[in-house]
Write a protein that holds these residues in place. Structure first.
Motif, PDB file in Angstrom:
ATOM      1  N   HIS A 147      29.173 -29.407  34.037  1.00  0.00           N
ATOM      2  CA  HIS A 147      28.949 -30.010  35.352  1.00  0.00           C
ATOM      3  C   HIS A 147      29.532 -29.142  36.469  1.00  0.00           C
ATOM      4  CE1 HIS A 147      28.306 -33.026  38.387  1.00  0.00           C
ATOM      5  NE2 HIS A 147      29.595 -33.027  38.672  1.00  0.00           N
ATOM      6  N   VAL A 148      30.675 -28.507  36.232  1.00  0.00           N
ATOM      7  CA  VAL A 148      31.281 -27.642  37.246  1.00  0.00           C
ATOM      8  C   VAL A 148      30.320 -26.527  37.629  1.00  0.00           C
ATOM      9  CG1 VAL A 148      33.130 -25.962  37.694  1.00  0.00           C
ATOM     10  CG2 VAL A 148      33.671 -28.173  36.630  1.00  0.00           C
ATOM     11  N   PHE A 149      29.754 -25.829  36.631  1.00  0.00           N
ATOM     12  CA  PHE A 149      28.872 -24.730  37.037  1.00  0.00           C
ATOM     13  C   PHE A 149      27.456 -25.205  37.333  1.00  0.00           C
ATOM     14  CE2 PHE A 149      28.303 -24.072  32.436  1.00  0.00           C
ATOM     15  CZ  PHE A 149      26.963 -23.726  32.325  1.00  0.00           C
ATOM     16  N   GLU A 150      27.079 -26.379  36.869  1.00  0.00           N
ATOM     17  CA  GLU A 150      25.810 -26.985  37.284  1.00  0.00           C
ATOM     18  C   GLU A 150      25.875 -27.288  38.782  1.00  0.00           C
ATOM     19  OE1 GLU A 150      23.278 -30.997  36.199  1.00  0.00           O
ATOM     20  OE2 GLU A 150      25.469 -31.111  36.267  1.00  0.00           O
ATOM     21  N   ASP A 151      26.998 -27.812  39.236  1.00  0.00           N
ATOM     22  CA  ASP A 151      27.204 -28.084  40.650  1.00  0.00           C
ATOM     23  C   ASP A 151      27.139 -26.781  41.453  1.00  0.00           C
ATOM     24  OD1 ASP A 151      28.072 -30.138  42.721  1.00  0.00           O
ATOM     25  OD2 ASP A 151      29.694 -28.677  42.929  1.00  0.00           O
ATOM     26  N   GLU A 152      27.763 -25.737  40.940  1.00  0.00           N
ATOM     27  CA  GLU A 152      27.716 -24.441  41.605  1.00  0.00           C
ATOM     28  C   GLU A 152      26.279 -23.925  41.701  1.00  0.00           C
ATOM     29  OE1 GLU A 152      29.301 -19.851  41.132  1.00  0.00           O
ATOM     30  OE2 GLU A 152      30.400 -21.438  40.107  1.00  0.00           O
ATOM     31  N   LEU A 153      25.527 -24.046  40.619  1.00  0.00           N
ATOM     32  CA  LEU A 153      24.132 -23.602  40.640  1.00  0.00           C
ATOM     33  C   LEU A 153      23.320 -24.360  41.683  1.00  0.00           C
ATOM     34  CD1 LEU A 153      23.501 -23.324  36.809  1.00  0.00           C
ATOM     35  CD2 LEU A 153      23.399 -21.443  38.453  1.00  0.00           C
ATOM     36  N   ASN A 154      23.526 -25.656  41.768  1.00  0.00           N
ATOM     37  CA  ASN A 154      22.836 -26.471  42.753  1.00  0.00           C
ATOM     38  C   ASN A 154      23.147 -25.979  44.170  1.00  0.00           C
ATOM     39  OD1 ASN A 154      21.406 -28.767  43.858  1.00  0.00           O
ATOM     40  ND2 ASN A 154      23.405 -29.695  44.191  1.00  0.00           N
ATOM     41  N   HIS A 155      24.413 -25.769  44.437  1.00  0.00           N
ATOM     42  CA  HIS A 155      24.809 -25.336  45.780  1.00  0.00           C
ATOM     43  C   HIS A 155      24.437 -23.880  46.044  1.00  0.00           C
ATOM     44  CE1 HIS A 155      26.418 -29.147  46.735  1.00  0.00           C
ATOM     45  NE2 HIS A 155      27.314 -29.121  45.762  1.00  0.00           N
ATOM     46  N   ARG A 156      24.359 -23.085  45.009  1.00  0.00           N
ATOM     47  CA  ARG A 156      23.871 -21.713  45.208  1.00  0.00           C
ATOM     48  C   ARG A 156      22.416 -21.747  45.660  1.00  0.00           C
ATOM     49  NH1 ARG A 156      23.907 -18.586  40.301  1.00  0.00           N
ATOM     50  NH2 ARG A 156      21.713 -19.051  40.149  1.00  0.00           N
ATOM     51  N   GLY A 157      21.651 -22.701  45.158  1.00  0.00           N
ATOM     52  CA  GLY A 157      20.283 -22.871  45.641  1.00  0.00           C
ATOM     53  C   GLY A 157      20.260 -23.192  47.124  1.00  0.00           C
ATOM     54  N   GLN A 158      21.182 -24.048  47.563  1.00  0.00           N
ATOM     55  CA  GLN A 158      21.289 -24.335  48.999  1.00  0.00           C
ATOM     56  C   GLN A 158      21.647 -23.075  49.772  1.00  0.00           C
ATOM     57  OE1 GLN A 158      24.171 -27.628  48.512  1.00  0.00           O
ATOM     58  NE2 GLN A 158      22.788 -28.789  49.843  1.00  0.00           N
ATOM     59  N   ILE A 159      22.571 -22.292  49.235  1.00  0.00           N
ATOM     60  CA  ILE A 159      22.969 -21.042  49.893  1.00  0.00           C
ATOM     61  C   ILE A 159      21.764 -20.132  50.052  1.00  0.00           C
ATOM     62  CG2 ILE A 159      24.281 -18.895  49.569  1.00  0.00           C
ATOM     63  CD1 ILE A 159      26.550 -20.695  48.388  1.00  0.00           C
ATOM     64  N   ARG A 160      20.957 -20.021  49.010  1.00  0.00           N
ATOM     65  CA  ARG A 160      19.764 -19.168  49.086  1.00  0.00           C
ATOM     66  C   ARG A 160      18.806 -19.641  50.176  1.00  0.00           C
ATOM     67  NH1 ARG A 160      18.781 -18.112  42.620  1.00  0.00           N
ATOM     68  NH2 ARG A 160      20.174 -16.309  42.516  1.00  0.00           N
ATOM     69  N   LEU A 161      18.642 -20.946  50.294  1.00  0.00           N
ATOM     70  CA  LEU A 161      17.775 -21.475  51.347  1.00  0.00           C
ATOM     71  C   LEU A 161      18.335 -21.170  52.733  1.00  0.00           C
ATOM     72  CD1 LEU A 161      16.791 -24.922  49.795  1.00  0.00           C
ATOM     73  CD2 LEU A 161      15.305 -22.935  50.116  1.00  0.00           C
ATOM     74  N   ILE A 162      19.638 -21.317  52.890  1.00  0.00           N
ATOM     75  CA  ILE A 162      20.266 -21.021  54.179  1.00  0.00           C
ATOM     76  C   ILE A 162      20.114 -19.543  54.514  1.00  0.00           C
ATOM     77  CG2 ILE A 162      22.453 -20.958  55.454  1.00  0.00           C
ATOM     78  CD1 ILE A 162      23.290 -23.464  53.754  1.00  0.00           C
ATOM     79  N   VAL A 163      20.385 -18.673  53.545  1.00  0.00           N
ATOM     80  CA  VAL A 163      20.264 -17.226  53.774  1.00  0.00           C
ATOM     81  C   VAL A 163      18.826 -16.877  54.147  1.00  0.00           C
ATOM     82  CG1 VAL A 163      20.350 -14.951  52.644  1.00  0.00           C
ATOM     83  CG2 VAL A 163      22.246 -16.563  52.369  1.00  0.00           C
ATOM     84  N   LYS A 164      17.872 -17.467  53.466  1.00  0.00           N
ATOM     85  CA  LYS A 164      16.457 -17.218  53.773  1.00  0.00           C
ATOM     86  C   LYS A 164      16.141 -17.613  55.212  1.00  0.00           C
ATOM     87  CE  LYS A 164      11.830 -18.304  52.043  1.00  0.00           C
ATOM     88  NZ  LYS A 164      11.076 -19.021  51.014  1.00  0.00           N
ATOM     89  N   GLU A 165      16.623 -18.770  55.631  1.00  0.00           N
ATOM     90  CA  GLU A 165      16.398 -19.221  56.994  1.00  0.00           C
ATOM     91  C   GLU A 165      17.099 -18.303  58.002  1.00  0.00           C
ATOM     92  OE1 GLU A 165      15.116 -21.248  60.303  1.00  0.00           O
ATOM     93  OE2 GLU A 165      14.374 -21.411  58.247  1.00  0.00           O
ATOM     94  N   LEU A 166      18.304 -17.876  57.688  1.00  0.00           N
ATOM     95  CA  LEU A 166      19.031 -16.978  58.582  1.00  0.00           C
ATOM     96  C   LEU A 166      18.286 -15.656  58.750  1.00  0.00           C
ATOM     97  CD1 LEU A 166      22.714 -17.542  57.394  1.00  0.00           C
ATOM     98  CD2 LEU A 166      21.687 -18.346  59.532  1.00  0.00           C
ATOM     99  N   LYS A 167      17.757 -15.135  57.661  1.00  0.00           N
ATOM    100  CA  LYS A 167      16.991 -13.876  57.745  1.00  0.00           C
ATOM    101  C   LYS A 167      15.725 -14.065  58.548  1.00  0.00           C
ATOM    102  CE  LYS A 167      18.844 -11.743  53.620  1.00  0.00           C
ATOM    103  NZ  LYS A 167      18.632 -11.242  52.272  1.00  0.00           N
ATOM    104  N   LYS A 168      15.092 -15.214  58.395  1.00  0.00           N
ATOM    105  CA  LYS A 168      13.878 -15.497  59.161  1.00  0.00           C
ATOM    106  C   LYS A 168      14.213 -15.545  60.649  1.00  0.00           C
ATOM    107  CE  LYS A 168      11.799 -19.346  58.106  1.00  0.00           C
ATOM    108  NZ  LYS A 168      10.967 -20.545  57.897  1.00  0.00           N
ATOM    109  N   ARG A 169      15.321 -16.190  61.008  1.00  0.00           N
ATOM    110  CA  ARG A 169      15.744 -16.267  62.406  1.00  0.00           C
ATOM    111  C   ARG A 169      16.040 -14.876  62.973  1.00  0.00           C
ATOM    112  NH1 ARG A 169      20.262 -21.100  62.691  1.00  0.00           N
ATOM    113  NH2 ARG A 169      18.901 -22.804  62.067  1.00  0.00           N
ATOM    114  N   GLU A 170      16.705 -14.069  62.175  1.00  0.00           N
ATOM    115  CA  GLU A 170      17.102 -12.731  62.643  1.00  0.00           C
ATOM    116  C   GLU A 170      15.891 -11.817  62.822  1.00  0.00           C
ATOM    117  OE1 GLU A 170      20.021 -11.575  59.739  1.00  0.00           O
ATOM    118  OE2 GLU A 170      21.468 -13.062  60.469  1.00  0.00           O
ATOM    119  N   SER A 171      14.834 -12.055  62.069  1.00  0.00           N
ATOM    120  CA  SER A 171      13.656 -11.202  62.183  1.00  0.00           C
ATOM    121  C   SER A 171      12.770 -11.614  63.360  1.00  0.00           C
ATOM    122  CB  SER A 171      12.852 -11.208  60.886  1.00  0.00           C
ATOM    123  OG  SER A 171      12.254 -12.470  60.678  1.00  0.00           O
ATOM    124  N   ASN A 172      13.003 -12.793  63.914  1.00  0.00           N
ATOM    125  CA  ASN A 172      12.197 -13.276  65.070  1.00  0.00           C
ATOM    126  C   ASN A 172      12.783 -12.844  66.390  1.00  0.00           C
ATOM    127  OD1 ASN A 172      10.315 -14.482  63.471  1.00  0.00           O
ATOM    128  ND2 ASN A 172      11.354 -16.468  63.471  1.00  0.00           N
TER     129      ASN A 172
END
Length: 172
Positions: A147-172
């Motif tokens: 569960h500890v690393f399952e939780d980390e994996l879940n939140h890493r997915g959130q991190i990836r989404l945030i990073v993707k959005e940040l890159k999209k903002r920076e490219s605009n």
């Protein structure tokens, strides 16, 4: 990580089952840290639409959850009021801003070092030990650490989404 990062296998100093669990946890941490390499303080603190958490908050959460599970499983007890007070903001994803990536990376490394030290002191049979989990359930230590690393994996997915959005903002 070395070229063996894509193998779930035993790890020296640990029993076979504990070693495999450690192997999975270490790969999960490796990939999480790769996601945040080079992020600025502003990027770590930014919240994007549809996500109430910043990357920094998620990283602190990961470290806090792992430390709490150290206490609950290796200590075989609930957190004290003092421990809860220290870990609450990370566990409950409350706001934390103004920290460079090194703060989070160092915190994760410090907690993981302690986790590995604690795992070195138990055998595979410890993974089967059962205790309360949440308010209404029982679970064994194996599940709790999954569960500890399952939780980390879940939140890493959130991190990836945030990073993707940040890159999209920076490219605009």
């Amino acid at each position: 990580m070395d070229e063996r990062k894509f193998f779930i296998e035993t790890v020296e100093l640990f029993g076979p089952e504990v070693g495999r669990l450690i192997s999975m946890m270490e790969y999960t941490m490796y990939t999480t840290l790769r996601e945040v390499e080079g992020l600025t303080l502003q990027q770590l603190d930014t919240k994007v639409e549809g996500c109430d958490n910043s990357i920094g908050m998620l990283l602190l959460h990961m470290a806090s959850v792992e430390e709490a599970f150290q206490i609950m499983t290796f200590g075989e007890r609930d957190l004290t009021d003092e421990e809860w007070s220290r870990l609450e903001s990370g566990i409950d994803l409350m706001g934390i801003d103004g920290n460079e990536a090194a703060f989070y990376v160092d915190r994760l490394a410090e907690v993981r070092k302690r986790t590995l030290e604690l795992f070195a002191g138990v055998g595979d049979e410890w993974l089967d030990r059962q205790s309360p989990f949440g308010w209404d359930h029982r679970a064994n230590h194996y599940f709790k650490w999954f569960h500890v690393f399952e939780d980390e994996l879940n939140h890493r997915g959130q991190i990836r989404l945030i990073v993707k959005e940040l890159k999209k903002r920076e490219s605009n």
